[in-house]
Design a protein around this motif. Structure first.
Motif, PDB file in Angstrom:
ATOM      1  N   HIS A  87       0.823  -1.213   0.000  1.00  0.00           N
ATOM      2  CA  HIS A  87       0.000   0.000   0.000  1.00  0.00           C
ATOM      3  C   HIS A  87       0.855   1.260   0.000  1.00  0.00           C
ATOM      4  O   HIS A  87       0.568   2.225  -0.702  1.00  0.00           O
ATOM      5  N   VAL A  88       1.913   1.261   0.775  1.00  0.00           N
ATOM      6  CA  VAL A  88       2.817   2.410   0.822  1.00  0.00           C
ATOM      7  C   VAL A  88       3.498   2.596  -0.525  1.00  0.00           C
ATOM      8  O   VAL A  88       3.610   3.710  -1.035  1.00  0.00           O
ATOM      9  N   ILE A 145       2.412   1.656  -3.506  1.00  0.00           N
ATOM     10  CA  ILE A 145       1.411   2.140  -4.465  1.00  0.00           C
ATOM     11  C   ILE A 145       1.116   3.617  -4.223  1.00  0.00           C
ATOM     12  O   ILE A 145       0.998   4.403  -5.171  1.00  0.00           O
ATOM     13  N   PHE A 146       1.027   4.010  -2.975  1.00  0.00           N
ATOM     14  CA  PHE A 146       0.761   5.411  -2.640  1.00  0.00           C
ATOM     15  C   PHE A 146       1.877   6.312  -3.158  1.00  0.00           C
ATOM     16  O   PHE A 146       1.629   7.336  -3.791  1.00  0.00           O
ATOM     17  N   ILE A 147       3.124   5.927  -2.931  1.00  0.00           N
ATOM     18  CA  ILE A 147       4.273   6.728  -3.377  1.00  0.00           C
ATOM     19  C   ILE A 147       4.317   6.782  -4.898  1.00  0.00           C
ATOM     20  O   ILE A 147       4.544   7.825  -5.494  1.00  0.00           O
ATOM     21  N   CYS A 187       1.799   6.498  -7.024  1.00  0.00           N
ATOM     22  CA  CYS A 187       0.706   7.352  -7.499  1.00  0.00           C
ATOM     23  C   CYS A 187       1.037   8.827  -7.324  1.00  0.00           C
ATOM     24  O   CYS A 187       0.705   9.649  -8.184  1.00  0.00           O
ATOM     25  N   ARG A 188       1.655   9.186  -6.243  1.00  0.00           N
ATOM     26  CA  ARG A 188       2.021  10.593  -6.018  1.00  0.00           C
ATOM     27  C   ARG A 188       3.023  11.058  -7.053  1.00  0.00           C
ATOM     28  O   ARG A 188       2.925  12.153  -7.579  1.00  0.00           O
ATOM     29  N   LYS A 189       4.009  10.209  -7.388  1.00  0.00           N
ATOM     30  CA  LYS A 189       5.010  10.576  -8.384  1.00  0.00           C
ATOM     31  C   LYS A 189       4.370  10.739  -9.754  1.00  0.00           C
ATOM     32  O   LYS A 189       4.663  11.678 -10.485  1.00  0.00           O
TER      33      LYS A 189
END
Length: 147
Positions: free
Chosen positions: A7-8, A10-12, A14-16
């Motif tokens: 999850h972390v 994927i989150f990083i 997506c932000r990039k």
């Protein structure tokens, strides 16, 4: 634990990706603004349509009948409703005025275009030596061109 790490990650990721898209869209907007040229203040303005000719008169009568209404949108809405309810016979004088203004505009724009063509021809008649003299600018060096 592994699920949390996924999850972390994927989150990083997506932000990039979101930042890249935002950067690209802002660059496109900036490029679009640079492409627009300066408007010529001497160019004749386009003539109003029949509706806007009607709206010029309607605006005055509406303000007399409704002095308390200050919103421009209210005048536009009322004018639009009245225009839609009018018959072709009632619209005819406004369409005639608009056609007359359009004919005047076409004469003005033709004269303007001829003037622009003449000025463009004058510039193209310069000899190459005159053009190169203009570019030299008296020996000044433009540092941006050398980069």
């Amino acid at each position: 634990m592994l699920c949390l790490m996924v999850h972390v990650f994927i989150f990083i990721l997506c932000r990039k990706l979101g930042k890249r898209k935002a950067d690209q869209s802002s660059q496109r907007r900036a490029a679009g603004k640079q492409k627009k040229g300066q408007k010529d203040p001497n160019k004749p303005k386009r003539p109003p349509s029949a509706f806007f000719v009607f709206l010029e008169e309607f605006r005055q009568t509406f303000k007399k009948e409704n002095p308390n209404v200050k919103a421009v949108s209210a005048v536009g809405k009322a004018g639009g409703q009245k225009w839609k309810s009018m018959s072709q016979a009632e619209k005819a004088p406004y369409e005639a005025k608009a056609a007359k203004r359009k004919a005047e505009y076409e004469k003005l724009i033709n004269a303007y275009n001829k003037k622009q063509d003449n000025s463009a021809d004058d510039e193209s008649e310069k000899s190459n030596s005159e053009i190169h003299d203009d570019e030299e600018g008296g020996g000044e060096v433009d540092i941006h061109k050398s980069l």
